[in-house]
Design an enzyme around this catalytic site. Structure first.
Site, PDB file in Angstrom:
ATOM      1  N   CYS A 114       0.816  -1.221   0.000  1.00  0.00           N
ATOM      2  CA  CYS A 114       0.000   0.000   0.000  1.00  0.00           C
ATOM      3  C   CYS A 114       0.846   1.266   0.000  1.00  0.00           C
ATOM      4  CB  CYS A 114      -0.944   0.000   1.199  1.00  0.00           C
ATOM      5  SG  CYS A 114      -2.113  -1.373   1.208  1.00  0.00           S
ATOM      6  N   HIS A 251      -3.275   7.467   1.863  1.00  0.00           N
ATOM      7  CA  HIS A 251      -3.660   6.137   1.406  1.00  0.00           C
ATOM      8  C   HIS A 251      -5.063   5.854   1.908  1.00  0.00           C
ATOM      9  CE1 HIS A 251      -3.898   1.930   0.727  1.00  0.00           C
ATOM     10  NE2 HIS A 251      -3.685   1.582   1.986  1.00  0.00           N
ATOM     11  N   ASN A 281      -9.921  -0.064  -0.360  1.00  0.00           N
ATOM     12  CA  ASN A 281      -8.462   0.005  -0.331  1.00  0.00           C
ATOM     13  C   ASN A 281      -7.913  -0.556  -1.640  1.00  0.00           C
ATOM     14  OD1 ASN A 281      -5.723  -0.297   0.120  1.00  0.00           O
ATOM     15  ND2 ASN A 281      -5.951  -1.182   2.157  1.00  0.00           N
TER      16      ASN A 281
END
EC number: 2.3.1.180
Length: 324
Positions: A114, A251, A281
């Site tokens: 990520c 993020h 996500n």
């Protein structure tokens, strides 16, 4: 004069298929309310059968080049941040090169889960400052739907697919924080925490792709602390403070993490670009996706000071401070 890596264009791509929270209700013990209350996610996009990470990356790169008013032939390098490549090798970046019709320059992938886009952006900045490249396309692209265990409610409801891209170009600046472009970055990793977020497969272990495994509560605690600290470190390196920030573009993993980090930094949520409700996500794709959508919404404007920060498996985390 000081050389800077300036953003010239931004773009994104999302698969057509939208998956609402209700889709999971007959697969695992969950509900729309349960998912929203714990993550802020309402829906996400899943890639179609046969739709690949490289195809999405190419589409996002083309959108960013259009936004920059550039042709693919002007690009010197392609960097793709991904944990879900089409193949073990070659890199997705070389597939993007072919898809864009590039016959020069170089391409490679970066894998920091990520946090991958922050690592890729920092790498692109270094290439530009060193003179190795004048123009770089930096892409985050993921098909996380392919590595989800659809019987694990702790993970399967959180992730989605998509791609985002930036075009960076070398430009001259004054060497002050008023310059446009990347002003500072901060990168970190700590392998002691690798069991908090990982995939239980790989080439040299199981010979399979594996599925996502996560320790949610310990990861949450690590995330807020580390994201605020890395943002502070990058701002300090740029000679700037919290009051200078126009937008945090984090993020997009979990709304509670985003809110907790903003609070720790003393930044109002009115100055945070949030897209997690629509995309879930998307790992390395989430920051460039949010940048592209933030610009399209009219939130991000030229001259704005932006902090991007991310944390992912490894653990790996970092932040970039840039002026749009």
């Amino acid at each position: 004069m000081t050389k800077r890596a300036v953003v010239r264009g931004v773009g994104h791509y999302l698969p057509e298929r939208i998956v609402p929270n209700s889709w999971f209700e007959d697969k695992v013990d969950t509900s729309d309310e349960w998912i929203r209350s714990r993550s802020g996610i309402e829906r996400r996009h899943f890639a179609a059968e046969g739709e690949t990470t490289s195809q999405m990356a190419i589409a996002a790169a083309r959108a960013a080049l259009d936004d920059a008013g550039m042709e693919a032939g002007q690009i010197d390098a392609v960097i793709v941040a991904t944990s879900t490549p089409d193949l073990t090798f070659p890199s997705v970046a070389t597939m993007v090169q072919e898809g864009l019709g590039l016959r020069r320059g170089f391409g490679f992938d970066v894998q920091a889960v990520c946090a991958g886009f922050v690592f890729a952006l920092t790498t692109a900045n270094a290439l530009i400052l060193s003179g190795q490249a004048e123009r770089v396309v930096v892409i985050g692209a993921e098909t996380f739907s392919r590595i989800l265990d659809m019987t694990d409610r702790a993970t399967c409801v959180l992730f989605g697919d998509g791609a985002g891209a930036l075009v960076l170009e070398a430009a001259e600046g004054t060497g002050t924080p008023e310059d446009r472009g990347i002003l500072a970055s901060d990168l970190n990793s700590d392998g002691r925490h690798r069991d908090m977020l990982y995939v239980d497969g790989g080439v040299s272990t199981t010979g399979t792709a594996g599925v996502v495994k996560m320790q949610g509560n310990p990861l949450f605690r690590q995330a807020v602390e580390k994201l605020a600290a890395t943002a502070d470190a990058a701002l300090a390196r740029a000679g700037l403070g919290h009051d200078d920030v126009d937008w945090i573009v984090p993020h997009q993993a979990n709304l509670r993490i985003i809110q907790g980090t903003a609070k720790k930094l003393g930044v109002s949520m009115d100055h945070v670009v949030v897209t997690v409700q629509d995309h879930g996500n998307t790992s390395a794709a989430s920051i460039p996706l949010a940048l592209s959508i933030g610009k399209a919404r009219g939130q991000i404007k030229q001259g704005d000071l932006i902090v991007t920060e991310a944390i992912g498996g490894g653990l790996a985390w970092g932040a970039v401070v840039l002026r749009w």
